[in-house]
Design an enzyme around this catalytic site. Structure first.
Site, short mmCIF file in Angstrom:
data_model
loop_
_atom_site.label_atom_id
_atom_site.label_comp_id
_atom_site.label_asym_id
_atom_site.label_seq_id
_atom_site.Cartn_x
_atom_site.Cartn_y
_atom_site.Cartn_z
N ILE A 477 0.84 -1.21 0.00
CA ILE A 477 0.00 0.00 0.00
C ILE A 477 0.87 1.25 0.00
O ILE A 477 0.65 2.19 -0.77
CB ILE A 477 -0.95 0.01 1.21
CG1 ILE A 477 -1.88 -1.20 1.14
CG2 ILE A 477 -1.76 1.30 1.27
CD1 ILE A 477 -2.77 -1.38 2.34
N THR A 557 0.73 0.48 7.64
CA THR A 557 1.06 -0.86 8.14
C THR A 557 -0.18 -1.42 8.82
O THR A 557 -1.21 -0.75 8.92
CB THR A 557 2.16 -0.80 9.21
OG1 THR A 557 1.60 -0.24 10.40
CG2 THR A 557 3.33 0.06 8.77
N LYS A 581 -6.30 -0.68 11.12
CA LYS A 581 -7.54 -0.69 11.91
C LYS A 581 -7.31 -0.80 13.41
O LYS A 581 -8.25 -0.67 14.18
CB LYS A 581 -8.37 -1.92 11.50
CG LYS A 581 -9.02 -1.84 10.17
CD LYS A 581 -9.95 -3.03 9.95
CE LYS A 581 -9.21 -4.25 9.48
NZ LYS A 581 -8.68 -4.22 8.13
N GLU A 608 -10.56 6.34 6.40
CA GLU A 608 -11.60 5.83 5.49
C GLU A 608 -11.32 4.40 5.07
O GLU A 608 -12.22 3.57 4.92
CB GLU A 608 -11.68 6.76 4.26
CG GLU A 608 -12.65 6.34 3.19
CD GLU A 608 -14.07 6.23 3.70
OE1 GLU A 608 -14.72 7.26 3.84
OE2 GLU A 608 -14.54 5.10 3.95
N ALA A 613 -11.72 -0.63 2.09
CA ALA A 613 -10.61 -0.05 1.32
C ALA A 613 -10.97 1.36 0.83
O ALA A 613 -11.31 2.22 1.64
CB ALA A 613 -10.21 -0.96 0.16
N LEU A 615 -13.56 2.46 -0.74
CA LEU A 615 -14.98 2.84 -0.85
C LEU A 615 -15.33 3.91 0.18
O LEU A 615 -14.89 3.83 1.33
CB LEU A 615 -15.87 1.60 -0.60
CG LEU A 615 -15.76 0.46 -1.59
CD1 LEU A 615 -16.67 -0.70 -1.16
CD2 LEU A 615 -16.13 0.93 -2.99
N ASP A 680 -11.87 -10.08 11.32
CA ASP A 680 -11.60 -8.86 10.57
C ASP A 680 -12.90 -8.09 10.28
O ASP A 680 -12.95 -6.86 10.41
CB ASP A 680 -10.89 -9.26 9.26
CG ASP A 680 -10.29 -8.04 8.60
OD1 ASP A 680 -9.59 -7.29 9.30
OD2 ASP A 680 -10.57 -7.82 7.40
N LYS A 684 -14.30 -4.23 11.51
CA LYS A 684 -14.85 -3.20 10.63
C LYS A 684 -16.25 -2.75 11.09
O LYS A 684 -16.54 -1.55 11.13
CB LYS A 684 -14.92 -3.72 9.19
CG LYS A 684 -13.53 -3.92 8.60
CD LYS A 684 -13.60 -4.60 7.24
CE LYS A 684 -12.22 -4.83 6.67
NZ LYS A 684 -12.25 -5.75 5.52
N GLY A 799 -7.44 -4.59 -1.99
CA GLY A 799 -6.45 -4.42 -3.05
C GLY A 799 -5.63 -3.17 -2.82
O GLY A 799 -6.14 -2.16 -2.33
#
Ligand code: ADP
Ligand code: ASP
Ligand code: MG
Length: 819
Positions: A477, A557, A581, A608, A613, A615, A680, A684, A799
């Site tokens: 990233i 990271t 996160k 965000e 990702a 969105l 995970d 979120k 991605g």
């Protein structure tokens, strides 16, 4: 007639004196009548003060120090005058050094250095430099004559800051000039009392001498020759983008110099102002540059302010107490005490409650001032009308100056907003009633940052610059982000006037910080070649110590340890952007504390990419909430991996094979259970719930496990696949049941009725989640406004490319908030 004044750096070396002589010659060649005032060679005045102090403290090393000053002058003579003709100049200079040595011997013996003696000691600086230059001019065929200003500049006996007796001085200057036609080479800075005792006009006072002579001689112009291209929008040593102010009024120049623009000594403006003699500030080392023209009027400027200046070291004296309210006498008394004691006040600010009054002074005099005031107000203090007088140190004052402020509104709003957005605390503020300046007192540590941020905002010379610090630079990233920034750089510059300067990068092995910026093309090589061993703790403290305006820390990271530094970064007014996160999905208190820290310090904490990702899920949710909508429920497919698995799980497939294939294609974590366990997804949806204002802890998320205990407990990934294979039938049955209802399986996180659940569900054709392709994420918000038809956001939720672009968008949103 024109009076030229050359400052310390202009007469500091052989090369610079040659420049000075060239400028003088050009004037003479053009037939101009001129007189020239000189400072001491650069640094000599400071040196002489130190030497005087050493002598008075019985430090016999003063003699060696004196020798180095002497050598400097001899070297200048050797470099300027041809060898045959040096002896005259050397004898004159030697004579002065002998005199100075005798004087210092006296100071050494009596162990006392009065201000009167100090003035005499420092006067040698100007006398020496002026003799060296006069002799050089004569050697080069110019009919020059040394003029010791003490003969004509008459002052009172306030040593160190003597006041000029203009009536007498003007007369003496005019008389002197009437009886000579030679080029007068005049010592700046010094004068003498009626009795002939040497005095000085205040540090930087050669400018003043220039102006005194200019006014007395009715010069057409006074030229102040220095080492920069005129008066600039800020001190060029502190603000790289500072630029020359072409024209400026006396009043503006006065304000700028009063608040620290050393380029001209404030009193110098007064004699010129009274006689309407313009002053030009010019650069000896770039003498064709037009510099700055100071006069009564100035051309209209394209900016709302003219310049910014600062005094880096001040102290604030505070007087407060109930007794001050409505009692006019106290401030009157205060000012009379200050005036009587000749205390120079830089700025005064009184709270409208009249409960307190504070003023800024030179820190060296602060404690003396406190004593004087405590004595003067002893009665008021003993009666409880006044509290004890307090002093605050380590402060600076900066002033934003400009005639344009009278006609445009919003300048102070803009000023305070820049300071606020950079987390710079304002300790006190004052606005001159002339509306020519707004001055603010801030902590000394913030001064460089404040000057640069204000300059950038008001002048926008080179656009606004965001200073970026990136952790995880070489990760997928991080490196994608750097590529995207590089590709977008020209667009940002040309369309948004925005620069992104990469100041720091680190990965787990190396770290690199470059204040001027790291190349976006070669950052990998630079990191490898010039980077130090990585240490996130010291990286973070370097970011804080650099204290650059508009700093953004980007954590690309998934590291747990970095999060511990977020709070101190935000508190140091550094914005944070991260896809990591960990901070937001740990304990609620931590999440809350970071939100508060960002708010309190006027910076942004943006994440965000924590959910879905690139969105725009969190932004949309925040937008709904801040605009007053009420969130009834959220439903979401938030795992690209699980979306992929259930999209591909079709009748006839074995579930275990679909998972194996997902793993083989790199869609799962190395251990697929990290995805299948729902952890995970839980993080979120927890973050989304917190955005809705719910005070939930990680344990409050109820996960209905996809996997059975045997799968979860299997020791290795291979063993896990063996166990999953045994459980195939259950998954196949779930699929068959769904298909029988013409529905599909989806792993859905739900926030409803303040409860958060994650489970495998079936949805029918009418449900927005029915059609999901590949690894798409989808979120549906049912709200008061979107009650019957929920607001749905859908798209690729994983991605490097989309995540990096989400991070980039967050960084950009910071820039739009700043301007
Ligand atoms: P001189 O020896 O010629 O008297 P000074 O050192 O007294 O020179 O003043 C020139 C210096 O003033 C410059 O080198 C610059 O660093 C500093 N300075 C501070 N503020 C300003 C400003 N607004 N414009 C130009 N120079 C400034
Ligand atoms: N030499 C004196 C000083 O250093 C005066 C001047 O340079 O203007 O303060
Ligand atoms: Mg100066």
């Amino acid at each position: 007639m024109k009076v030229l004044k050359f400052g310390g750096t202009s007469v500091g070396t052989v090369e610079s004196i040659n420049q000075v002589i060239q400028i003088i010659k050009e004037n003479l060649d053009e037939g101009r009548k001129i007189a020239v005032v000189y400072s001491a060679m650069g640094g000599v005045t400071n040196r002489l003060i130190e030497i005087g102090k050493m002598a008075s403290q019985s430090d016999s090393e003063y003699l060696e120090q004196l020798k180095t000053v002497e050598e400097r002058h001899f070297n200048a003579i050797r470099g300027l005058i041809d060898i045959k003709n040096q002896s005259g100049a050397i004898a004159k200079v030697k004579g002065l050094f002998n005199e100075l040595e005798d004087l210092l011997r006296g100071v050494y013996l009596i162990k006392e250095l009065s201000l009167r003696t100090l003035d005499l000691i420092v006067s040698f600086g100007e006398r020496l430099s002026t003799i060296v230059i006069t002799e050089t001019l004569k050697n080069r065929g110019i009919d020059a004559e040394f003029l010791d200003a003490r003969k004509v500049v008459k002052t009172n006996d306030v040593f160190g800051y003597a006041d000029v007796n203009f009536e007498l001085t003007n007369e003496l200057i005019r008389k002197h000039f009437a009886q000579t036609n030679k080029l007068q080479c005049i010592t700046g800075f010094i004068g003498s009392t009626i009795d002939g005792v040497t005095t000085t006009l205040g540090r930087g006072g050669s400018d003043y001498s220039g102006s005194i002579f200019g006014a007395a001689l009715n010069a057409a112009v006074i030229e102040i020759w220095t080492d920069v291209n005129g008066m600039m929008t800020a001190d060029p040593r502190k603000v790289k983008n500072a630029f020359t102010i072409p024209t400026i009024t006396y009043a503006e120049a006065m304000e700028l110099s009063h608040f620290g623009a050393k380029v001209i000594y404030p009193p110098s403006l007064t004699p010129a102002f009274y006689k309407s003699i313009p002053i030009r500030v010019l650069n000896t080392f770039n003498h064709k540059h037009p510099g700055t023209f100071i006069s009564k009027t100035a051309e209209t400027k394209e900016y709302s302010i003219t310049g910014i200046s600062s005094i880096d070291d001040i102290a604030l004296v505070n007087l407060q107490g109930g007794g001050m309210i409505g009692v006019a006498g106290i401030s009157a008394k205060l000012f009379s005490i200050l005036a009587k004691n000749k205390i120079s006040v830089i700025l005064i600010s009184q709270a409208s409650s009249e409960h307190s009054i504070c003023f800024a002074v030179d820190p060296k005099s602060a404690y003396g001032v406190k004593e004087i005031l405590e004595e003067g107000f002893a009665t008021e203090i003993s009666q409880g009308l006044l509290d004890n007088i307090s002093i605050e140190q380590n402060l600076s004052v900066l002033a934003v100056v400009g005639e344009g402020m009278k006609s445009s509104s919003g300048i102070s709003g803009k000023l305070f907003s820049v300071l606020g957005k950079n987390g710079i605390n304002v300790v006190a503020t004052a606005q001159g009633s002339s509306e020519l300046n707004i001055s603010v007192v801030i902590y000394k540590k913030d001064i460089g940052k404040a000057l640069n941020a204000i300059h950038e905002t008001f002048f926008q010379v080179d656009g606004l610059t965001l200073n970026l610090f990136l952790v995880g630079a070489t990760g997928l990233i991080g490196s994608t982000l750097l590529r995207q920034i590089r590709e977008q750089r020209d667009y940002l510059k040309s369309r948004k006037n925005l620069n992104i300067r990469l100041v720091g990068i680190t990965n787990t092995r190396k770290m690199l910080l470059e204040e001027g910026g790291i190349s976006l093309e070669n950052w990998k090589e630079e990191l490898l070649e010039n980077g130090e061993i990585a240490n996130i703790g010291s990286f973070v403290s370097d970011v804080q110590d650099l204290n650059m305006p508009y700093s953004v820390f980007v954590d690309c990271t998934a590291d747990k340890n970095i999060v511990q530094y977020y709070y101190s970064l935000l508190s140091a007014s550094v914005s944070i952007v991260t896809p990591n996160k960990v901070a937001n999905s740990g304990k609620f208190d931590q999440y809350f504390m970071l939100q508060k820290a960002a708010q309190k310090h006027g910076v942004k904490f943006l994440y965000e990419t924590n959910v879905g990702a690139g969105l725009p899920i969190i932004n949309t949710l925040q937008g709904l909430i801040t605009s007053g909508d009420k969130i009834h429920s959220i439903e979401a497919v938030l795992s690209g991996t699980l979306a992929y698995i259930f999209n591909n799980f079709k009748a006839g497939d074995r579930f275990v094979d679909v998972v194996r294939e997902a793993k083989a294609k790199g869609y799962t974590e190395p251990d697929p259970r990290d995805d299948l366990s729902g952890q995970d997804v839980a993080r979120k949806i927890l973050i989304l719930s917190r955005e809705c204002g719910l005070k939930l802890e990680p344990d409050d998320v109820k996960i209905i496990n996809l996997l059975n205990d045997a799968c979860l407990q299997a020791k290795t990934v291979d063993e896990f696949f063996v166990e999953l294979e045994k459980d195939n039938e259950r998954f196949e049955r779930l699929l068959a049941d769904a298909e029988a209802k013409d529905e599909v399986l989806r792993y859905i996180a739900t926030l409803d009725d303040d409860k958060v659940t994650i489970e495998l569900k079936t949805v029918g054709r009418k449900h927005p989640f029915f059609n999901l392709a590949g690894s798409e994420n989808i979120v549906s918000f049912t709200t008061e406004r979107y009650k019957h038809n929920p607001l749905v956001i859908k798209g690729p939720g994983a991605g490097a490319e989309v995540t990096a672009s989400g991070v980039f968008a967050d960084i950009m949103s910071i820039s739009s908030y700043l301007v």
